[in-house]
Design a protein around this motif. Structure first.
Motif, PDB file in Angstrom:
ATOM      1  N   THR A  68       6.203  -1.317   9.589  1.00  4.47           N
ATOM      2  CA  THR A  68       5.187  -2.205   8.748  1.00  4.47           C
ATOM      3  C   THR A  68       3.572  -2.083   9.377  1.00  4.47           C
ATOM      4  O   THR A  68       2.848  -1.815   8.614  1.00  4.47           O
ATOM      5  CB  THR A  68       5.422  -3.666   9.016  1.00  4.47           C
ATOM      6  OG1 THR A  68       6.850  -3.915   8.098  1.00  4.47           O
ATOM      7  CG2 THR A  68       4.297  -4.505   8.173  1.00  4.47           C
ATOM      8  N   PRO A  69       3.516  -1.847  10.852  1.00  3.94           N
ATOM      9  CA  PRO A  69       2.213  -1.662  11.323  1.00  3.94           C
ATOM     10  C   PRO A  69       1.442  -0.487  10.797  1.00  3.94           C
ATOM     11  O   PRO A  69       0.293  -0.513  10.527  1.00  3.94           O
ATOM     12  CB  PRO A  69       2.313  -1.769  12.773  1.00  3.94           C
ATOM     13  CG  PRO A  69       3.611  -2.709  13.041  1.00  3.94           C
ATOM     14  CD  PRO A  69       4.418  -2.270  11.807  1.00  3.94           C
ATOM     15  N   GLU A  70       2.325   0.718  10.802  1.00  5.41           N
ATOM     16  CA  GLU A  70       1.903   1.885  10.316  1.00  5.41           C
ATOM     17  C   GLU A  70       1.546   1.763   8.809  1.00  5.41           C
ATOM     18  O   GLU A  70       0.420   2.398   8.448  1.00  5.41           O
ATOM     19  CB  GLU A  70       2.488   2.991  10.583  1.00  5.41           C
ATOM     20  CG  GLU A  70       3.808   3.331   9.695  1.00  5.41           C
ATOM     21  CD  GLU A  70       4.819   4.437  10.218  1.00  5.41           C
ATOM     22  OE1 GLU A  70       4.904   5.171   9.399  1.00  5.41           O
ATOM     23  OE2 GLU A  70       5.000   4.468  11.347  1.00  5.41           O
ATOM     24  N   LYS A  71       2.102   1.241   8.081  1.00  5.72           N
ATOM     25  CA  LYS A  71       1.855   0.829   6.561  1.00  5.72           C
ATOM     26  C   LYS A  71       0.454   0.142   6.480  1.00  5.72           C
ATOM     27  O   LYS A  71      -0.386   0.307   5.704  1.00  5.72           O
ATOM     28  CB  LYS A  71       3.105   0.183   5.928  1.00  5.72           C
ATOM     29  CG  LYS A  71       4.157   1.084   5.779  1.00  5.72           C
ATOM     30  CD  LYS A  71       5.320   0.396   4.900  1.00  5.72           C
ATOM     31  CE  LYS A  71       6.642   1.333   5.071  1.00  5.72           C
ATOM     32  NZ  LYS A  71       7.545   0.479   4.589  1.00  5.72           N
ATOM     33  N   ILE A  72       0.383  -0.938   7.227  1.00  5.06           N
ATOM     34  CA  ILE A  72      -0.735  -1.769   7.201  1.00  5.06           C
ATOM     35  C   ILE A  72      -2.132  -0.891   7.794  1.00  5.06           C
ATOM     36  O   ILE A  72      -3.146  -0.906   7.117  1.00  5.06           O
ATOM     37  CB  ILE A  72      -0.857  -2.906   8.127  1.00  5.06           C
ATOM     38  CG1 ILE A  72       0.111  -3.836   7.461  1.00  5.06           C
ATOM     39  CG2 ILE A  72      -1.943  -3.829   8.266  1.00  5.06           C
ATOM     40  CD1 ILE A  72       0.573  -5.102   8.461  1.00  5.06           C
ATOM     41  N   GLN A  73      -1.903  -0.112   8.680  1.00  5.04           N
ATOM     42  CA  GLN A  73      -2.692   0.776   9.318  1.00  5.04           C
ATOM     43  C   GLN A  73      -3.303   1.772   8.259  1.00  5.04           C
ATOM     44  O   GLN A  73      -4.157   2.220   8.072  1.00  5.04           O
ATOM     45  CB  GLN A  73      -2.483   1.458  10.615  1.00  5.04           C
ATOM     46  CG  GLN A  73      -3.577   2.528  11.218  1.00  5.04           C
ATOM     47  CD  GLN A  73      -4.812   1.132  11.648  1.00  5.04           C
ATOM     48  OE1 GLN A  73      -4.682   0.287  12.077  1.00  5.04           O
ATOM     49  NE2 GLN A  73      -5.954   1.835  11.252  1.00  5.04           N
ATOM     50  N   ALA A  74      -2.425   2.371   7.340  1.00  7.49           N
ATOM     51  CA  ALA A  74      -2.405   3.340   6.222  1.00  7.49           C
ATOM     52  C   ALA A  74      -3.547   2.596   5.013  1.00  7.49           C
ATOM     53  O   ALA A  74      -4.438   3.101   4.609  1.00  7.49           O
ATOM     54  CB  ALA A  74      -1.036   3.882   5.716  1.00  7.49           C
ATOM     55  N   ILE A  75      -3.215   1.454   4.679  1.00  7.44           N
ATOM     56  CA  ILE A  75      -3.898   0.533   3.975  1.00  7.44           C
ATOM     57  C   ILE A  75      -5.574   0.354   4.423  1.00  7.44           C
ATOM     58  O   ILE A  75      -6.266   0.598   3.507  1.00  7.44           O
ATOM     59  CB  ILE A  75      -3.276  -0.855   3.617  1.00  7.44           C
ATOM     60  CG1 ILE A  75      -2.020  -0.529   2.819  1.00  7.44           C
ATOM     61  CG2 ILE A  75      -4.219  -1.807   2.809  1.00  7.44           C
ATOM     62  CD1 ILE A  75      -1.015  -2.020   2.783  1.00  7.44           C
ATOM     63  N   ILE A  76      -5.451   0.122   5.767  1.00  7.02           N
ATOM     64  CA  ILE A  76      -6.724  -0.246   6.387  1.00  7.02           C
ATOM     65  C   ILE A  76      -7.522   1.236   6.148  1.00  7.02           C
ATOM     66  O   ILE A  76      -8.851   1.256   5.644  1.00  7.02           O
ATOM     67  CB  ILE A  76      -6.534  -0.550   7.653  1.00  7.02           C
ATOM     68  CG1 ILE A  76      -6.254  -2.140   7.668  1.00  7.02           C
ATOM     69  CG2 ILE A  76      -7.944  -0.533   8.578  1.00  7.02           C
ATOM     70  CD1 ILE A  76      -5.797  -2.460   9.232  1.00  7.02           C
ATOM     71  N   GLU A  77      -7.167   2.444   6.502  1.00  7.97           N
ATOM     72  CA  GLU A  77      -7.430   3.753   6.515  1.00  7.97           C
ATOM     73  C   GLU A  77      -8.090   3.891   5.006  1.00  7.97           C
ATOM     74  O   GLU A  77      -9.118   4.489   4.684  1.00  7.97           O
ATOM     75  CB  GLU A  77      -7.020   4.813   6.775  1.00  7.97           C
ATOM     76  CG  GLU A  77      -6.391   4.806   8.302  1.00  7.97           C
ATOM     77  CD  GLU A  77      -7.813   4.820   9.176  1.00  7.97           C
ATOM     78  OE1 GLU A  77      -8.801   5.707   8.660  1.00  7.97           O
ATOM     79  OE2 GLU A  77      -7.992   4.074  10.152  1.00  7.97           O
TER      80      GLU A  77
END
Length: 120
Positions: free
Chosen positions: A75-84
């Motif tokens: 989940t954290p990497e998915k959230i980070q991808a959305i932020i990017e």
């Protein structure tokens, strides 16, 4: 929690400062994480009426908890991808981080619980 995040995102959408595609990604990530969290917690914390007649064995529940933790850890990497994606779209990434913070915090707590519980 889902309603809280959805209400925040809807308010932001009304301002039209989050593109629809990004909003959909945020909602999808949040919904999936909430479902994984629900499944995780139901496998590690006994339900109020659960007793010896429970259909799942402790080994099955442990396996399910491990599976859900495996999904949650992504989940954290998915959230980070959305932020990017927000940054590349010219959207204030801080707004996205703030909107996704409740999900991020809930996932962190579940994973911390799982790690401390897993250790002998």
């Amino acid at each position: 929690m889902t309603q809280n995040v959805q209400q925040r995102l809807e308010v932001k959408m009304q301002k039209r400062d989050i593109p629809e595609e990004l909003f959909v990604q945020m909602r999808t990530c949040q919904t999936a994480a909430n479902e994984f969290l629900r499944q995780f917690w139901s496998s590690v914390v006994p339900a109020s009426g659960e007793g010896p007649m429970s259909s799942a064995s402790p080994a099955q529940k442990a396996a399910k908890a491990a599976r859900m933790a495996g999904y949650l850890v992504k989940t954290p990497e998915k959230i980070q991808a959305i932020i990017e994606m927000a940054r590349s779209s010219g959207v204030d990434a801080g707004k996205i981080e703030m909107a996704m913070k409740p999900v991020s915090t809930a996932v962190e707590k579940a994973l911390q619980f799982y790690q401390t519980r897993k250790k002998p």
